[in-house]
Every structure is written in structure tokens, then in C-alpha cells.
Design a protein around this motif. Structure first.
Motif, PDB file in Angstrom:
ATOM      1  N   ILE A  74       1.616  -0.942   0.108  1.00 37.26           N
ATOM      2  CA  ILE A  74       0.032   0.349  -0.075  1.00 37.26           C
ATOM      3  C   ILE A  74       1.290   1.752   0.110  1.00 37.26           C
ATOM      4  CG2 ILE A  74      -0.364   0.315   2.488  1.00 37.26           C
ATOM      5  CD1 ILE A  74      -3.428  -0.188   0.693  1.00 37.26           C
ATOM      6  N   ALA A  75       0.595   2.118  -0.811  1.00 33.04           N
ATOM      7  CA  ALA A  75       1.690   3.291  -1.190  1.00 33.04           C
ATOM      8  C   ALA A  75       0.326   4.593  -1.115  1.00 33.04           C
ATOM      9  CB  ALA A  75       2.273   3.780  -2.361  1.00 33.04           C
ATOM     10  N   ASN A  76       1.455   5.846  -1.312  1.00 34.22           N
ATOM     11  CA  ASN A  76       1.060   6.994  -1.240  1.00 34.22           C
ATOM     12  C   ASN A  76      -0.779   7.444  -0.677  1.00 34.22           C
ATOM     13  OD1 ASN A  76       2.431   6.991  -3.124  1.00 34.22           O
ATOM     14  ND2 ASN A  76       1.057   6.464  -5.476  1.00 34.22           N
ATOM     15  N   THR A  77      -0.938   6.476   0.214  1.00 29.83           N
ATOM     16  CA  THR A  77      -2.034   7.553   1.478  1.00 29.83           C
ATOM     17  C   THR A  77      -2.277   8.397   1.611  1.00 29.83           C
ATOM     18  OG1 THR A  77      -1.354   4.970   2.033  1.00 29.83           O
ATOM     19  CG2 THR A  77      -2.716   6.808   3.935  1.00 29.83           C
ATOM     20  N   VAL A  78      -3.121   8.667   1.600  1.00 26.06           N
ATOM     21  CA  VAL A  78      -3.152  10.318   2.437  1.00 26.06           C
ATOM     22  C   VAL A  78      -4.864  10.311   2.550  1.00 26.06           C
ATOM     23  CG1 VAL A  78      -3.636  13.136   0.829  1.00 26.06           C
ATOM     24  CG2 VAL A  78      -2.155  11.650  -0.246  1.00 26.06           C
ATOM     25  N   PHE A  90      -7.656   8.337   1.038  1.00 29.40           N
ATOM     26  CA  PHE A  90      -6.679   7.582  -0.584  1.00 29.40           C
ATOM     27  C   PHE A  90      -5.943   6.278  -0.996  1.00 29.40           C
ATOM     28  CE2 PHE A  90      -4.926   7.412  -4.511  1.00 29.40           C
ATOM     29  CZ  PHE A  90      -6.052   7.271  -5.825  1.00 29.40           C
ATOM     30  N   SER A  91      -5.459   5.573  -1.182  1.00 27.67           N
ATOM     31  CA  SER A  91      -4.388   4.585  -1.464  1.00 27.67           C
ATOM     32  C   SER A  91      -3.818   4.471  -2.496  1.00 27.67           C
ATOM     33  CB  SER A  91      -4.507   3.483  -0.245  1.00 27.67           C
ATOM     34  OG  SER A  91      -4.370   4.219   1.022  1.00 27.67           O
ATOM     35  N   VAL A  92      -2.773   3.572  -3.025  1.00 25.22           N
ATOM     36  CA  VAL A  92      -2.797   2.867  -3.903  1.00 25.22           C
ATOM     37  C   VAL A  92      -1.909   1.404  -3.310  1.00 25.22           C
ATOM     38  CG1 VAL A  92      -1.066   2.538  -6.664  1.00 25.22           C
ATOM     39  CG2 VAL A  92      -1.576   5.313  -5.430  1.00 25.22           C
ATOM     40  N   ILE A  93      -2.681   0.420  -4.107  1.00 25.15           N
ATOM     41  CA  ILE A  93      -2.591  -0.736  -3.984  1.00 25.15           C
ATOM     42  C   ILE A  93      -2.278  -1.713  -4.993  1.00 25.15           C
ATOM     43  CG2 ILE A  93      -5.037  -1.772  -3.862  1.00 25.15           C
ATOM     44  CD1 ILE A  93      -3.413  -3.128  -1.442  1.00 25.15           C
ATOM     45  N   LEU A 115      -1.171  -6.710  -9.683  1.00 25.66           N
ATOM     46  CA  LEU A 115      -2.480  -5.813 -10.001  1.00 25.66           C
ATOM     47  C   LEU A 115      -2.777  -4.666  -9.303  1.00 25.66           C
ATOM     48  CD1 LEU A 115      -5.799  -9.027  -9.106  1.00 25.66           C
ATOM     49  CD2 LEU A 115      -4.562  -7.345 -11.327  1.00 25.66           C
ATOM     50  N   ILE A 116      -2.940  -3.568 -10.430  1.00 30.76           N
ATOM     51  CA  ILE A 116      -2.903  -2.496  -9.498  1.00 30.76           C
ATOM     52  C   ILE A 116      -4.092  -1.285  -9.467  1.00 30.76           C
ATOM     53  CG2 ILE A 116      -1.272  -0.266  -9.449  1.00 30.76           C
ATOM     54  CD1 ILE A 116       0.454  -2.120  -9.938  1.00 30.76           C
ATOM     55  N   GLY A 117      -3.803  -0.883  -7.957  1.00 34.35           N
ATOM     56  CA  GLY A 117      -5.524  -0.311  -8.211  1.00 34.35           C
ATOM     57  C   GLY A 117      -5.587   0.660  -6.997  1.00 34.35           C
ATOM     58  N   THR A 118      -6.841   1.232  -5.628  1.00 30.66           N
ATOM     59  CA  THR A 118      -6.534   2.116  -4.892  1.00 30.66           C
ATOM     60  C   THR A 118      -7.865   1.617  -4.194  1.00 30.66           C
ATOM     61  OG1 THR A 118      -8.267   3.080  -6.190  1.00 30.66           O
ATOM     62  CG2 THR A 118      -5.979   3.814  -6.671  1.00 30.66           C
ATOM     63  N   PHE A 119      -7.589   2.340  -3.487  1.00 34.40           N
ATOM     64  CA  PHE A 119      -8.553   2.082  -2.492  1.00 34.40           C
ATOM     65  C   PHE A 119      -9.305   3.614  -1.222  1.00 34.40           C
ATOM     66  CE2 PHE A 119      -7.602  -2.224  -0.775  1.00 34.40           C
ATOM     67  CZ  PHE A 119      -8.938  -3.245  -1.132  1.00 34.40           C
ATOM     68  N   THR A 120     -10.285   3.389  -1.410  1.00 39.41           N
ATOM     69  CA  THR A 120     -11.374   5.355  -1.470  1.00 39.41           C
ATOM     70  C   THR A 120     -11.678   4.761   0.116  1.00 39.41           C
ATOM     71  OG1 THR A 120     -11.109   5.847  -3.828  1.00 39.41           O
ATOM     72  CG2 THR A 120     -12.690   6.830  -2.318  1.00 39.41           C
ATOM     73  N   ARG A 135     -15.551   0.882   2.299  1.00 41.44           N
ATOM     74  CA  ARG A 135     -14.108   0.450   1.776  1.00 41.44           C
ATOM     75  C   ARG A 135     -14.468   0.392   0.205  1.00 41.44           C
ATOM     76  NH1 ARG A 135      -8.143  -1.544   2.888  1.00 41.44           N
ATOM     77  NH2 ARG A 135      -7.674   0.277   2.808  1.00 41.44           N
ATOM     78  N   VAL A 136     -13.745   1.096  -0.598  1.00 42.53           N
ATOM     79  CA  VAL A 136     -14.078   0.701  -1.876  1.00 42.53           C
ATOM     80  C   VAL A 136     -13.006   0.720  -3.126  1.00 42.53           C
ATOM     81  CG1 VAL A 136     -15.462   1.862  -3.495  1.00 42.53           C
ATOM     82  CG2 VAL A 136     -16.497   2.170  -2.021  1.00 42.53           C
ATOM     83  N   GLY A 137     -12.783  -0.204  -3.377  1.00 46.21           N
ATOM     84  CA  GLY A 137     -11.558  -0.925  -4.271  1.00 46.21           C
ATOM     85  C   GLY A 137     -11.685  -0.751  -6.087  1.00 46.21           C
ATOM     86  N   GLY A 138     -10.483  -0.188  -6.558  1.00 50.02           N
ATOM     87  CA  GLY A 138     -10.779  -0.409  -8.042  1.00 50.02           C
ATOM     88  C   GLY A 138      -9.468  -0.754  -8.707  1.00 50.02           C
TER      89      GLY A 138
END
Length: 143
Positions: A74-78, A90-93, A115-120, A135-138
């Protein structure tokens, strides 16, 4: 809200997000589910429009999955603090996955991996601490 309080909430929420991926990789599904509120909503990155409703249903969805070797990064968490009991994040997964060989040893990485995605996330403060309310992934790329 005082800056120190805002930073403490940001840290607590970031820690929750990191704890989630570590427990997920350990496949400790009861501990993962405990990080959600009882009435939480969850959508996997692979199915961002299909919500699983409620902590018990979220737990059942994890326990129903066949075991696999996996590692989430998990990265880029704000974290944006909305108030003393509410924050959004918001995070990149990045998900690496594969099959464990029958004879043991390191897993063989799946061809669809990573797999590259996000969590909001909508995160709320509860008597048990900060928990995921939604928790919404994409996914950012098709496998």
C-alpha cells in the motif's frame, strides 16, 4: 481542530490501512473483519460496484475464498480529516499473488500479478478505535 489532533488522526487512519493489508496477507480474516464497523460496506478492487454489506458478510466473503499466496503493498496514502470522528483516505494498492507449490518453498507468481489499484475509504472513530465504515477498491489496469 488543532494541528496535533489532525496529525494524530491522520496517523491512526494510516496505521489502520497498513494493519489491514498485513492482516489480509496473514489471512487472519476475523482480525480483518474486526477493522470494519458492524454496518460497513466493502467493494473489492476487482468488483468496485458490488458492495458487501455488514461486517459479518465481509468476514464470510473472505473466509469463502480459497487460500492463496499474496502480498499487498500500500502506498501514496493521503488521509483527509473531516472532523474528530470522521476521515477519508485514498491509497494505491499493489497485489502480488500466486500458488504455493505442493512441496513447499516460495510461491509461483501468478501471470495476472501484480494487480494495481486503489482504495477509497470512509473511516470513523468508534469505541474500539478507528474503523472502516466504507472501503471501495478499484483497478487501474486490466490484468
Amino acid at each position: 481542530m488543532h494541528m496535533d489532533e489532525r496529525r494524530a488522526i491522520e496517523w491512526d487512519c494510516t496505521r489502520l490501512i497498513h494493519q489491514y493489508v498485513n492482516l489480509n496477507d496473514a489471512q487472519d480474516w476475523h482480525a480483518v473483519a474486526a477493522l470494519y464497523t458492524p454496518d460497513a460496506r466493502f467493494a473489492r478492487p476487482s468488483k468496485p460496484d458490488e458492495f458487501i454489506e455488514g461486517r459479518e458478510a465481509i468476514l464470510a466473503s473472505f473466509t469463502a475464498r480459497p487460500p492463496r499466496a499474496q502480498r499487498h503493498v500500500i502506498a501514496n496514502t493521503v488521509v483527509d480529516v473531516e472532523g474528530p470522528a470522521t476521515a477519508r483516505a485514498f491509497s494505491v494498492i499493489v497485489l502480488y499473488m500466486g500458488d504455493v507449490p505442493e512441496g513447499g518453498g516460495l510461491p509461483v507468481q501468478d501471470a495476472k500479478s501484480p494487480l494495481i489499484g486503489t482504495f477509497t475509504d470512509l473511516i470513523v472513530n468508534t469505541p474500539d478505535g478507528w474503523r472502516f465504515k466504507q472501503r471501495v477498491g478499484g483497478l487501474d489496469f486490466r490484468p
